[in-house]
Design a protein around this motif. Structure first.
Motif, PDB file in Angstrom:
ATOM      1  N   ALA A   1       0.912  -1.642   0.016  1.00  0.00           N
ATOM      2  CA  ALA A   1       0.132  -0.092   0.095  1.00  0.00           C
ATOM      3  C   ALA A   1       1.297   1.339  -0.064  1.00  0.00           C
ATOM      4  N   THR A   2       0.218   2.740  -0.589  1.00  0.00           N
ATOM      5  CA  THR A   2       0.765   3.343  -0.571  1.00  0.00           C
ATOM      6  C   THR A   2      -0.232   4.439  -0.444  1.00  0.00           C
ATOM      7  N   PHE A   3       0.217   5.888   0.339  1.00  0.00           N
ATOM      8  CA  PHE A   3      -0.510   7.004   0.623  1.00  0.00           C
ATOM      9  C   PHE A   3       0.080   7.754   0.545  1.00  0.00           C
ATOM     10  N   ASN A   4       0.165   8.908  -0.861  1.00  0.00           N
ATOM     11  CA  ASN A   4       0.762   9.948  -0.991  1.00  0.00           C
ATOM     12  C   ASN A   4       0.212  11.241  -0.995  1.00  0.00           C
ATOM     13  N   LEU A   5       0.847  12.507  -0.522  1.00  0.00           N
ATOM     14  CA  LEU A   5      -0.362  13.546  -0.576  1.00  0.00           C
ATOM     15  C   LEU A   5       0.865  14.795  -1.299  1.00  0.00           C
ATOM     16  N   GLU A   6       0.910  15.148  -2.351  1.00  0.00           N
ATOM     17  CA  GLU A   6       1.837  16.000  -2.867  1.00  0.00           C
ATOM     18  C   GLU A   6       0.933  17.598  -2.803  1.00  0.00           C
ATOM     19  N   VAL A   7       1.371  18.531  -2.765  1.00  0.00           N
ATOM     20  CA  VAL A   7       0.785  19.838  -3.321  1.00  0.00           C
ATOM     21  C   VAL A   7       2.057  20.132  -4.626  1.00  0.00           C
ATOM     22  N   ILE A   8       0.584  20.560  -5.402  1.00  0.00           N
ATOM     23  CA  ILE A   8       0.330  20.953  -6.460  1.00  0.00           C
ATOM     24  C   ILE A   8       0.326  22.569  -6.229  1.00  0.00           C
ATOM     25  N   ASN A   9       0.044  23.430  -6.284  1.00  0.00           N
ATOM     26  CA  ASN A   9      -0.490  24.455  -6.299  1.00  0.00           C
ATOM     27  C   ASN A   9      -1.111  24.918  -5.263  1.00  0.00           C
ATOM     28  N   TYR A  10      -1.435  26.277  -5.309  1.00  0.00           N
ATOM     29  CA  TYR A  10      -2.228  26.672  -4.462  1.00  0.00           C
ATOM     30  C   TYR A  10      -3.800  26.491  -5.182  1.00  0.00           C
ATOM     31  N   GLU A  11      -5.384  26.238  -4.617  1.00  0.00           N
ATOM     32  CA  GLU A  11      -6.184  26.278  -5.385  1.00  0.00           C
ATOM     33  C   GLU A  11      -6.609  27.967  -6.314  1.00  0.00           C
ATOM     34  N   SER A  12      -6.075  28.723  -5.015  1.00  0.00           N
ATOM     35  CA  SER A  12      -5.958  30.119  -6.455  1.00  0.00           C
ATOM     36  C   SER A  12      -4.732  30.668  -5.944  1.00  0.00           C
ATOM     37  N   PRO A  13      -4.301  30.811  -6.860  1.00  0.00           N
ATOM     38  CA  PRO A  13      -2.845  31.435  -7.263  1.00  0.00           C
ATOM     39  C   PRO A  13      -2.282  32.096  -6.835  1.00  0.00           C
ATOM     40  N   ARG A  14      -3.641  33.475  -7.438  1.00  0.00           N
ATOM     41  CA  ARG A  14      -3.667  34.503  -7.302  1.00  0.00           C
ATOM     42  C   ARG A  14      -4.228  35.270  -5.595  1.00  0.00           C
ATOM     43  N   GLY A  15      -4.351  34.461  -5.094  1.00  0.00           N
ATOM     44  CA  GLY A  15      -4.891  35.056  -3.271  1.00  0.00           C
ATOM     45  C   GLY A  15      -6.659  34.727  -3.750  1.00  0.00           C
ATOM     46  N   GLY A  16      -7.120  35.017  -2.604  1.00  0.00           N
ATOM     47  CA  GLY A  16      -8.520  35.062  -2.990  1.00  0.00           C
ATOM     48  C   GLY A  16      -9.176  36.153  -1.628  1.00  0.00           C
ATOM     49  N   GLN A  17     -10.218  35.847  -1.766  1.00  0.00           N
ATOM     50  CA  GLN A  17     -10.876  36.788  -0.738  1.00  0.00           C
ATOM     51  C   GLN A  17     -10.675  36.414   0.725  1.00  0.00           C
ATOM     52  N   THR A  18     -10.732  35.518   1.021  1.00  0.00           N
ATOM     53  CA  THR A  18     -10.896  34.570   2.373  1.00  0.00           C
ATOM     54  C   THR A  18      -9.492  34.164   2.653  1.00  0.00           C
TER      55      THR A  18
ATOM     56  N   LEU B   1      -6.172  28.358   0.651  1.00  0.00           N
ATOM     57  CA  LEU B   1      -6.647  25.468   0.471  1.00  0.00           C
ATOM     58  C   LEU B   1      -5.527  25.649  -0.885  1.00  0.00           C
ATOM     59  N   LEU B   2      -4.921  24.411  -0.500  1.00  0.00           N
ATOM     60  CA  LEU B   2      -3.565  23.784  -1.395  1.00  0.00           C
ATOM     61  C   LEU B   2      -4.774  22.580  -2.623  1.00  0.00           C
ATOM     62  N   LEU B   3      -4.495  22.497  -3.421  1.00  0.00           N
ATOM     63  CA  LEU B   3      -4.520  21.831  -5.114  1.00  0.00           C
ATOM     64  C   LEU B   3      -3.797  20.787  -4.379  1.00  0.00           C
ATOM     65  N   THR B   4      -4.058  19.729  -4.377  1.00  0.00           N
ATOM     66  CA  THR B   4      -3.647  18.337  -3.442  1.00  0.00           C
ATOM     67  C   THR B   4      -3.247  17.247  -4.822  1.00  0.00           C
TER      68      THR B   4
ATOM     69  N   SER C   1       8.220  20.059   4.068  1.00  0.00           N
ATOM     70  CA  SER C   1       8.790  20.899   2.530  1.00  0.00           C
ATOM     71  C   SER C   1       7.994  21.261   1.848  1.00  0.00           C
ATOM     72  N   GLN C   2       6.378  20.916   1.902  1.00  0.00           N
ATOM     73  CA  GLN C   2       5.093  21.294   1.265  1.00  0.00           C
ATOM     74  C   GLN C   2       5.229  22.958   1.762  1.00  0.00           C
ATOM     75  N   LEU C   3       4.558  22.834   2.516  1.00  0.00           N
ATOM     76  CA  LEU C   3       4.375  23.648   3.917  1.00  0.00           C
ATOM     77  C   LEU C   3       5.592  24.582   3.057  1.00  0.00           C
ATOM     78  N   ASN C   4       7.065  24.717   3.374  1.00  0.00           N
ATOM     79  CA  ASN C   4       7.565  25.375   2.901  1.00  0.00           C
ATOM     80  C   ASN C   4       8.002  26.241   1.541  1.00  0.00           C
ATOM     81  N   ARG C   5       6.935  25.208   0.528  1.00  0.00           N
ATOM     82  CA  ARG C   5       6.634  25.396  -0.466  1.00  0.00           C
ATOM     83  C   ARG C   5       5.308  26.308  -0.933  1.00  0.00           C
ATOM     84  N   PHE C   6       4.788  26.057   0.358  1.00  0.00           N
ATOM     85  CA  PHE C   6       3.037  27.161   0.021  1.00  0.00           C
ATOM     86  C   PHE C   6       3.331  27.023   1.368  1.00  0.00           C
ATOM     87  N   PRO C   7       3.622  28.131   1.796  1.00  0.00           N
ATOM     88  CA  PRO C   7       3.128  28.383   3.442  1.00  0.00           C
ATOM     89  C   PRO C   7       1.804  29.452   3.351  1.00  0.00           C
TER      90      PRO C   7
END
Length: 148
Positions: free
Chosen positions: A7-24, A30-33, A140-146
């Motif tokens: 078995a394998t379970f892996n999460l890899e963050v791709i980007n913020y869902e809203s790369p330019r930011g959002g209202q809230t 929110l991370l696109l994973t 390391s994922q959090l360092n890339r997407f603080p």
């Protein structure tokens, strides 16, 4: 992130869902994973927004508490209901920790024929070393997407 021969379970963050930011704060963090799953001979991958930046921090703290033997909730839940993680066994003397990953809604593998609100369970037994590797990976994922 977590793996055995079966078995394998892996999460890899791709980007913020809203790369330019959002209202809230929630929208901005929110991370696109990418979720990658192997269960015996079945493989599946999906990309979906499922974690906020601060939830990765919480996940890291939860894993650290397990390693250190501190009192910790047996289940970790997130704001998006498609993922929950349970600590189903902790035996520090034998260096055995079992985590169950509960996947529902958009994170459910296609072979799971139960209702979407009945989660698919993937259980993985791991060592303290494997938990530390997962902590390093998540950090390391959090360092890339603080938090922003």
């Amino acid at each position: 992130m977590f793996h055995t021969t079966q078995a394998t379970f892996n999460l890899e963050v791709i980007n913020y869902e809203s790369p330019r930011g959002g209202q809230t704060r929630e929208d901005r963090n929110l991370l696109l994973t990418c979720l990658q799953l192997v269960d015996k001979n079945r493989r599946w991958e999906t990309i979906t927004p499922m974690l906020h930046t601060w939830e990765i921090q919480h996940f890291v703290s939860w894993l650290n508490n397990i390693i250190d033997g501190h009192e910790t909730p047996h289940q970790l839940t997130f704001s998006e209901p498609c993922l929950a993680i349970q600590l189903t066994e902790a035996n520090p003397q034998k260096d055995v920790f079992c985590l169950s990953f509960l996947l529902s809604y958009e994170a459910t593998p296609p072979w799971w024929m139960m209702p979407l609100d009945n989660p698919y369970r993937l259980s993985i037994e791991c060592s303290r070393h494997a938990l530390r590797d997962a902590i390093n990976h998540l950090t390391s994922q959090l360092n890339r997407f603080p938090i922003r």
